[in-house]
Motif scaffolding. Structure first.
Motif, PDB file in Angstrom:
ATOM      1  N   HIS A  92      24.659  67.058  61.658  1.00  0.00           N
ATOM      2  CA  HIS A  92      22.999  66.781  61.671  1.00  0.00           C
ATOM      3  C   HIS A  92      22.210  66.293  61.457  1.00  0.00           C
ATOM      4  O   HIS A  92      21.784  64.917  61.099  1.00  0.00           O
ATOM      5  CB  HIS A  92      22.242  68.238  61.902  1.00  0.00           C
ATOM      6  N   SER A  93      23.528  65.468  59.758  1.00  0.00           N
ATOM      7  CA  SER A  93      22.971  64.580  58.611  1.00  0.00           C
ATOM      8  C   SER A  93      22.960  63.141  59.366  1.00  0.00           C
ATOM      9  O   SER A  93      22.654  62.498  59.507  1.00  0.00           O
ATOM     10  CB  SER A  93      23.887  65.083  57.578  1.00  0.00           C
ATOM     11  N   ASN A  94      24.714  63.400  60.281  1.00  0.00           N
ATOM     12  CA  ASN A  94      24.896  62.099  60.407  1.00  0.00           C
ATOM     13  C   ASN A  94      24.048  61.761  61.402  1.00  0.00           C
ATOM     14  O   ASN A  94      24.042  60.607  61.277  1.00  0.00           O
ATOM     15  CB  ASN A  94      26.815  62.375  60.793  1.00  0.00           C
ATOM     16  N   GLU A  95      23.590  62.604  62.298  1.00  0.00           N
ATOM     17  CA  GLU A  95      23.105  62.385  63.613  1.00  0.00           C
ATOM     18  C   GLU A  95      21.318  61.158  62.832  1.00  0.00           C
ATOM     19  O   GLU A  95      20.553  60.536  64.095  1.00  0.00           O
ATOM     20  CB  GLU A  95      22.868  63.220  64.321  1.00  0.00           C
ATOM     21  N   LEU A  96      20.649  62.059  62.243  1.00  0.00           N
ATOM     22  CA  LEU A  96      20.094  62.108  61.680  1.00  0.00           C
ATOM     23  C   LEU A  96      19.455  60.394  61.171  1.00  0.00           C
ATOM     24  O   LEU A  96      19.086  59.749  61.396  1.00  0.00           O
ATOM     25  CB  LEU A  96      18.874  63.083  60.978  1.00  0.00           C
ATOM     26  N   SER A  97      20.645  59.760  60.501  1.00  0.00           N
ATOM     27  CA  SER A  97      20.786  58.703  60.330  1.00  0.00           C
ATOM     28  C   SER A  97      20.743  57.785  60.672  1.00  0.00           C
ATOM     29  O   SER A  97      19.911  56.245  60.717  1.00  0.00           O
ATOM     30  CB  SER A  97      21.891  58.313  59.230  1.00  0.00           C
ATOM     31  N   THR A  98      20.920  57.820  62.178  1.00  0.00           N
ATOM     32  CA  THR A  98      21.091  56.707  63.118  1.00  0.00           C
ATOM     33  C   THR A  98      19.957  56.737  64.206  1.00  0.00           C
ATOM     34  O   THR A  98      18.669  55.823  64.450  1.00  0.00           O
ATOM     35  CB  THR A  98      22.362  57.087  64.916  1.00  0.00           C
ATOM     36  N   LEU A 100      16.782  58.129  63.168  1.00  0.00           N
ATOM     37  CA  LEU A 100      15.825  58.413  61.949  1.00  0.00           C
ATOM     38  C   LEU A 100      15.471  56.560  62.659  1.00  0.00           C
ATOM     39  O   LEU A 100      14.097  56.056  62.547  1.00  0.00           O
ATOM     40  CB  LEU A 100      15.583  58.795  61.053  1.00  0.00           C
ATOM     41  N   ASN A 101      16.347  55.494  62.722  1.00  0.00           N
ATOM     42  CA  ASN A 101      16.007  54.306  63.117  1.00  0.00           C
ATOM     43  C   ASN A 101      16.007  53.658  63.679  1.00  0.00           C
ATOM     44  O   ASN A 101      15.305  53.087  63.973  1.00  0.00           O
ATOM     45  CB  ASN A 101      17.497  53.480  62.022  1.00  0.00           C
ATOM     46  N   ARG A 170      25.520  68.931  47.558  1.00  0.00           N
ATOM     47  CA  ARG A 170      25.574  67.683  47.883  1.00  0.00           C
ATOM     48  C   ARG A 170      25.478  67.259  49.070  1.00  0.00           C
ATOM     49  O   ARG A 170      24.831  66.711  49.844  1.00  0.00           O
ATOM     50  CB  ARG A 170      27.328  67.442  47.277  1.00  0.00           C
ATOM     51  N   LEU A 171      25.378  68.730  50.216  1.00  0.00           N
ATOM     52  CA  LEU A 171      25.039  68.273  51.488  1.00  0.00           C
ATOM     53  C   LEU A 171      23.648  68.415  51.719  1.00  0.00           C
ATOM     54  O   LEU A 171      23.135  66.899  52.552  1.00  0.00           O
ATOM     55  CB  LEU A 171      26.041  69.613  52.301  1.00  0.00           C
ATOM     56  N   LEU A 172      22.685  68.807  50.969  1.00  0.00           N
ATOM     57  CA  LEU A 172      21.673  69.648  51.356  1.00  0.00           C
ATOM     58  C   LEU A 172      21.228  67.932  50.521  1.00  0.00           C
ATOM     59  O   LEU A 172      19.921  67.254  51.138  1.00  0.00           O
ATOM     60  CB  LEU A 172      21.416  70.233  50.311  1.00  0.00           C
ATOM     61  N   THR A 173      22.175  67.850  49.205  1.00  0.00           N
ATOM     62  CA  THR A 173      21.020  65.956  49.037  1.00  0.00           C
ATOM     63  C   THR A 173      21.816  65.082  49.521  1.00  0.00           C
ATOM     64  O   THR A 173      20.497  64.192  49.826  1.00  0.00           O
ATOM     65  CB  THR A 173      22.208  65.594  47.526  1.00  0.00           C
ATOM     66  N   GLN A 177      18.405  62.454  50.909  1.00  0.00           N
ATOM     67  CA  GLN A 177      18.326  61.435  50.947  1.00  0.00           C
ATOM     68  C   GLN A 177      17.745  60.392  52.283  1.00  0.00           C
ATOM     69  O   GLN A 177      17.799  58.829  52.026  1.00  0.00           O
ATOM     70  CB  GLN A 177      19.416  61.015  50.199  1.00  0.00           C
ATOM     71  N   LEU A 178      18.017  60.914  53.388  1.00  0.00           N
ATOM     72  CA  LEU A 178      17.364  60.470  54.078  1.00  0.00           C
ATOM     73  C   LEU A 178      15.858  60.505  54.442  1.00  0.00           C
ATOM     74  O   LEU A 178      14.967  61.535  53.759  1.00  0.00           O
ATOM     75  CB  LEU A 178      17.824  61.014  55.662  1.00  0.00           C
TER      76      LEU A 178
END
Length: 1337
Positions: A92-98, A100-101, A170-173, A177-178
């Protein structure tokens, strides 16, 4: 309802998701059972593969149910759930980086991803909480120090939660950071989500093991996550509150958060959080911190470590902490003072500081100096440590050197062990880091000082020409800020918490005047005002926490031993440092540390050895010869004008070095060359060389034994008359052969003795005999050393000494005959003594008397020690031979006879033991018989000299020479050592001389002789004990000191009954001579090592010294009691003394005794039980409280108890007693105003006692000395007669002074008599050898 169609709200509690409005917010539809969870998790995993992270919208209930049943699940199910959720969140973190933009993201998709983010974060944080709690509980249940069970569990399952924490954080960090604000349409991210994720960090940091090195990566991950929250999500306020709370409840997080804050300030630019945290701590109420001490240690460690890492930021915010310097908790004061020191070391250093920075530096230094006199010993110690670091860091300005050194010197008298230790370390740091010179001797500094003075004068001349003028108005403007601050400090305690501030001052350690002056000089006006207020009433000169807060650490015996051990070591190291810098006075300290070599603490002895090893065994020099010469010169310098005790200590050290082969052969060779004059040296250096050789011979006797002929030829041959002192040292050196001649085979080996024909004894006999007729002040010490050596090493020494006596007597007789022939022509000579018929040179008579006394003493010692030991050795050899023969006969017997022979063997062994015991008595009786009947018999040589000695002692007018009278008195004491009958018949003469002789040396010699006689013939000397005690008040300082030393030996050896007269030893504590005070202090220190000795004697000491007839004024009484009461350390002793002192108020006779008793009570560290004793006995002293001094003492007791009390009940009891005290005090004052002078007062009458002679049994010394009538000096009645008259004396055994009935109830009349029973009589009656060291030389 599907989560995509309604909003998911982060719950405050897990149960909130089971209830609520399902049309608006997500509600859990069903909590699955444990059996249903595995297929549900599998379905979630399949959906995740198909739909990605949004699968959680349909399967949230599955992981929620797993969290509800977490304890009941197996390890595999828990691990699978954690692994699945980490995969979901990662994707989900990887998907959100795309996403959110993507500006074209629909409202529905944004809501779906927002709900999925909240759900994933909630479930993952829930798993983290569950795993962390499980790990915490398992750690409590399964305690395995070696960690073996944990390793086996890890290997079996392949899973370790401790290893999973770091990647999870580190995953939560990464997620934080997003730019998550896009999911909220650019608004602020929900605070609940941020709190949920940061809460994971705080939960992990609560683990007490998080500070270990192996969890460093986990700590760093948590730190970075919190930094992200602080940077992007406005977490500052929440973090400040949470960190402050954790510092209060978890002490281990203080260094963790200090590192974290340092990282945030340096790498993330979050400098403001430093001020926020310090401000939050600074706003804590000091009074609340004093009442609730939880969290103070965490705050203190956090402040200290933060100042070490980022001192510049702490400096800008330190003002918010300064209020805690006036608080009661010492840990906060230590932390703030440490922060100031770190700022001084790292920021405010150097010469290029601006004016404002220089002012801040000076203020910090003044604050640190003020707290050198803090009321708490730990603060004083910490400040001294900080100043040591400041000096070592070369940060202290030169203008501050003198003031800090003066304060450090003052702390050397501190009663806290740690303070004294750190004061010594600070002074050593000043020496090692002084900016002036590597050598600090006056000669080295004289020339530079002259140049600097000249330069200073030139500068003054130049400044005088253009000196600016400063108006008074400008000076006032400069002083105004300091005056304003000082006024606020003075006025503040008068406005707020006045009572509490006054109580704090009563725990001050130093005297009133010294403290007030010191505080004013250091601008600490607040404490100066407090002390002044307290001094107006009364001030206790006691360490504040020695009997209250710090009692558990420093008032016990172990704490005292530890103190001697640590402070002594620091002092030794200090003097080593001083010596290296060439300070001339260092030699005095080096000498004074010598006696510590006898310490029973191995650490102290080793410290002394190391100190002398550094100072003397590493001399400078280019060659081995030069280094040896420097070493010999340095050791010889110590022995110049050294006392006998110093030389003995140095001998112990040198013998240790010799045994360890640390002294090179070149040194020994040089010493022999100096002695034989192969190397040119002075007579003093020759004597020092012989002394050093003798000291080395104690470690290795062969040093002397292999060169015995050289010593005899050079030191005792023809040139002996040129230097008797050299000959004396030669004898002392040779005597080391006797003290080191015990072989290792066993105690039955033949003792080392030399034949009478040995050249050594021939030379000694000739030297003593030939020097007898020559006037020399050094002949007597040489003669004593020679006679002692003869008795130590010679076979049949009595024959050699008898020959010497005969030869010397013959010379005296010939001289007398010559004098008779010349009497009519020459007349009387002032250098001769005469009885009207004949005359003899004084020195000749002096030599003869001294020789007789020394031979008599050595003969007694020879019989008691050497002859007795030889008789026993020979008897044991005979018994061993007999046993060996019997064993051989027993071994040759048949097996059938062995059972009976075994019984016979046992019987014979028992008989042999009885025979051995009776033989010991027989041998001792034989020695006693020889001494009693033979040595002073008319046929023996001694009998010829006894009348002469008695005549000199009985006729001081005829024999007026002081040296002769001193020698005769000493000889009389030595002859009394021979026979108990002779001793008993001449004790009256001996003690008469001790009392009446105007010569101090005579009195001193006889005190030592009487001490020896008390050990050898205790029953004969016991009736005269009071006259020994009387010498403790002798007008001569040397006599009092000698009497103190002798009585110390007798009392500690239990040779004298200590009951009443021991108060005379206590009087020595106020003697004007410092050496005598030291003797008394040493006596009570040694006496305190005996169980309850001082406690048992203290009531009697108080009784006698508080009697006005004793002659001790009130202030002196207080001084004595301040020395004695610190020895009362046990609670039971304190409680018993409280009760006894209270009871004593009923029988006290005057106001002086009331005040003395109340002062004694104020010196006791009274506990809760002691308070109950005071309450139970309140009626005993209630009517005495009208006296202001008595009332003040009781008030001080209660104030100290209330301050030290930790229980509310104790404080309530103290307040109740204080109210009763105040009521009785005020009532007494009102009554005093109304009552007339003749009215009946409530004071009790003294107990009626029969007027007896007991009160006058012991006359004051001044009266005894003024009484010149010898008839009053009556010989005490023999012991047997005294026992027969016991019934007649029973009516006068009580004195009309204060007595403690509770102490006397267990003492029968038999115990008060000092006659020793047969089983108490010492079996060894060897005289103590110190009796020969006191004389007029």
């Amino acid at each position: 309802m599907a989560a995509a169609q309604c909003e998911f709200q982060l719950p405050l509690a897990a149960d909130d998701l089971l209830r609520g409005d399902s049309s608006r917010h997500y509600v859990v539809q069903e909590v699955l059972s444990v059996r249903e969870l595995p297929p549900a998790v599998a379905a979630f995993r399949a959906a995740f593969r198909e739909r990605g992270a949004l699968a959680v919208l349909q399967h949230f209930d599955t992981i929620y149910s797993l969290l509800r049943h977490f304890r009941a699940l197996g390890t595999a199910a828990k691990e699978d759930a954690l692994e699945l959720m980490m995969q979901v969140v990662t994707r989900h973190s990887n998907e959100l980086s795309t996403i959110l933009n993507d500006s074209g993201l629909s409202h529905t998709d944004r809501d779906a991803h927002l709900n999925a983010l909240k759900m994933n974060c909630y479930l993952l944080s829930g798993l983290l909480e569950a795993f962390e709690m499980e790990a915490f509980k398992s750690g409590l249940v399964e305690v395995d120090p070696a960690g073996k069970n944990k390793k086996s569990r890890t290997k079996a399952s392949g899973f370790s939660w401790e290893d999973e924490r770091e990647p999870l954080l580190r995953l939560l960090t990464q997620l934080l950071q997003l730019d998550l604000r896009q999911l909220w349409s650019g608004l602020v991210v929900e605070e609940e989500l941020v709190s949920l994720l940061t809460g994971c960090c705080y939960r992990i940091l609560e683990n007490s093991n998080i500070g270990l090195q192996r969890y460093r990566a986990t700590r760093e991950a948590a730190t970075h996550l919190l930094a992200t929250a602080l940077t992007h999500y406005d977490h500052m306020f929440s973090a400040t509150l949470k960190i402050t709370q954790m510092l209060q409840h978890f002490e281990h997080v203080a260094p963790v958060f200090a590192q974290a804050v340092t990282l945030w300030a340096k790498e993330y630019g979050l400098k403001s959080i430093v001020g926020e945290l310090l401000r939050e701590i600074g706003q804590k109420c000091p009074q609340e911190l004093a009442r609730d001490t939880s969290g103070i240690k965490g705050y203190a460690v956090f402040i200290t470590e933060l100042a070490e890492q980022i001192p510049a930021l702490v400096l800008s915010n330190i003002s918010v902490l300064l209020r805690h310097l006036d608080g009661e908790n010492y840990m906060m004061r230590n932390a703030i003072l440490s922060a100031m020191a770190e700022v001084l070391l790292q920021v405010l250093n150097g010469d290029q500081l601006e004016e404002a920075a220089r002012g801040t530096r000076d203020n910090f230094l003044k604050t640190l100096q003020a707290h050198i006199c803090d009321v708490n010993g730990f603060v004083r110690s910490r400040v001294l440590q900080l100043f040591t670091r400041i000096v070592q860091g070369k940060v202290l300005p030169l203008t501050q050197f003198l003031s800090v050194v003066s304060l450090a010197v003052g702390r050397l008298k501190d009663k806290s062990v740690v303070v004294v230790k750190n004061a010594i370390q600070l002074l050593a740091a000043f020496l090692s880091n002084n900016p002036y010179s590597c050598k600090l001797s006056c000669s080295d500094l004289a020339e530079p000082l002259k140049k600097e003075v000249q330069k200073l004068q030139e500068m003054k001349d130049r400044c005088r020409e253009a000196a600016p003028t400063i108006t008074p108005e400008e000076e006032w403007e400069a002083m105004l800020p300091e005056v304003t601050a000082a006024a606020r400090q003075i006025l503040q305690p008068l406005q707020e918490d006045e009572d509490e501030e006054v109580l704090e001052v009563e725990e001050t350690a130093e005297g009133t005047s010294e403290q007030i002056t010191g505080m004013l000089r250091k601008l600490n006006y607040k404490n100066a005002v407090r002390l002044t207020q307290k001094a107006l009433c009364r001030f206790q000169g006691q360490e504040p926490f020695s009997s209250s807060k710090e009692e558990n650490e420093e008032a016990t015996i172990l704490g005292i031993l530890k103190r001697l051990y640590t402070v002594v070591q620091e002092a030794i190291e200090f003097f080593v440092t001083v010596s290296k810098f060439g300070v001339p006075q260092a030699l005095l300290g080096v000498r004074r540390m010598l006696p510590l070599v006898w310490s029973k603490e191995p650490g102290i002895k080793e410290a002394v050895l190391n100190a002398y090893r550094q100072l003397y065994l590493s001399p400078s020099g280019d060659s081995e010869r030069a280094r040896a010469q420097n070493l010999v010169c340095s050791l010889s310098l110590i022995m110049v004008d050294a006392s006998l005790g110093t030389i003995q200590c140095l001998e112990e050290i040198i013998s240790e070095f010799v045994q360890k082969d640390e002294i090179k052969p070149a040194v020994i060779q040089l010493l022999w060359e100096r002695f034989t004059e192969k190397t040119q040296c002075s007579p003093l250096e020759r004597r020092a060389a012989v002394m050093l050789l003798g000291m080395m011979a104690r470690g290795k006797p062969e040093i002397i034994g292999s060169n015995l002929d050289v010593l005899v030829t050079v030191g005792l041959a023809d040139r002996v008359y040129e230097d008797y002192r050299l000959a004396e040292e030669v004898c002392n050196a040779i005597s080391k052969l006797a003290s080191n001649s015990k072989p290792a085979e066993g105690k039955n080996s033949v003792p080392f003795r030399l034949p009478q024909e040995q050249a050594l004894f021939v030379c000694l006999s000739d030297a003593v005999s030939n020097g007898f007729a020559q006037p020399s002040s050094h002949w007597i010490p040489f003669m004593e050393a020679a006679v002692t050596l003869i008795y130590q090493l010679a076979e049949g020494p009595e024959k050699i000494c008898a020959h010497i006596l005969q030869v010397c007597s013959q010379k005296a007789l010939e001289n007398l005959q010559e004098a008779d022939g010349q009497k009519e022509e020459s007349g009387a000579s002032p250098s001769r003594v005469s009885d009207g018929a004949s005359s003899l040179p004084t020195f000749l008579l002096l030599h003869l008397v001294a020789l007789v006394g020394q031979v008599a003493l050595r003969q007694v010692a020879h019989l008691e020690v050497s002859v007795s030991a030889e008789l026993r050795r020979r008897r044991i050899l005979r018994e061993e031979e007999k046993t060996k023969k019997h064993k051989e006969r027993s071994d040759s017997s048949t097996i059938k006879k062995r059972p009976r022979s075994t019984g016979n063997d046992t019987t014979m062994e028992e008989e042999l033991g009885l025979i051995g015991a009776s033989a010991d008595d027989t041998e001792a009786e034989l020695i006693r018989s020889i001494c009693e009947t033979e040595l002073l018999d008319e046929k023996h040589l001694f009998s010829a000299f006894v009348p002469l000695v008695l005549k000199i002692c009985n006729n001081p007018g005829l024999y007026s020479d002081p040296a002769l009278r001193a020698a005769a008195a000493l000889t009389l004491g030595k002859i009394c050592m021979i026979s108990s009958e002779f001793c008993d018949s001449h004790l009256r003469l001996l003690f008469t001389m001790m009392e009446k002789s105007p010569l101090p040396v005579v009195r001193s010699n006889l005190i030592i002789a009487a001490g020896d006689l008390a050990i050898r013939f205790p029953n004969q000397v016991e009736p005269w004990t009071m006259h020994l005690y009387a010498r403790l008040r002798d007008p001569c300082q040397s006599v009092r000191q000698t009497a103190g030393v002798v009585m110390t030996h007798l009392i500690l050896k239990d040779m004298v009954k200590v009951k009443g007269q021991v108060s005379e030893m206590a009087v020595l504590l106020i003697d004007p001579e410092e050496a005598i005070v030291g003797v008394a202090q040493n006596f009570f220190n040694e006496l305190s090592n005996k169980d309850n000795a001082i406690y048992n004697l203290l009531p009697d000491i108080i009784s006698r010294l508080s009697d006005p007839d004793c002659g001790i004024d009130e202030e002196s009484f207080h001084t004595i009691m301040r020395h004695l009461f610190p020895y009362i350390t046990k609670d039971k002793q304190t409680e018993s003394l409280v009760e006894k002192l209270c009871q004593r108020f009923r029988t006290a006779r005057n106001e002086r005794q009331y005040r003395d008793l109340s002062h004694c009570l104020s010196l006791l560290p009274i506990s809760e039980r002691g308070l109950h004793k005071l309450q139970d006995n309140f009626d005993c002293f209630a009517d005495k409280l009208q006296d202001p001094a008595v009332y003040s003492c009781f008030q001080a007791v209660l104030v100290r108890c209330r301050r030290a009390a930790s229980k509310p009940e104790t404080k309530a009891l103290a307040e109740e007693l204080e109210q009763k005290l105040s009521a009785c005090h005020n009532q007494g004052l009102d009554s005093a105003e109304v009552c007339q002078e003749g009215d009946k007062t409530p004071m009790p009458e003294p107990a009626k006692q029969k007027p007896t002679l007991a009160g006058s049994r012991r006359q004051p010394l001044s009266t005894a000395n003024r009484d010149d009538d010898d008839d009053d000096f009556v010989t005490p009645r023999p012991q047997a007669l005294r026992n027969n008259k016991r019934a007649q004396k029973s009516h006068r055994h009580k004195k009309t002074v204060i007595t403690f009935s509770s102490d006397e109830e267990n003492s029968s009349e038999n115990e008060l008599l000092a006659e020793l029973r047969e089983e108490e009589t010492p079996t060894k009656t060897t005289p103590i050898t110190r009796s020969s060291t006191r004389r007029l030389r």
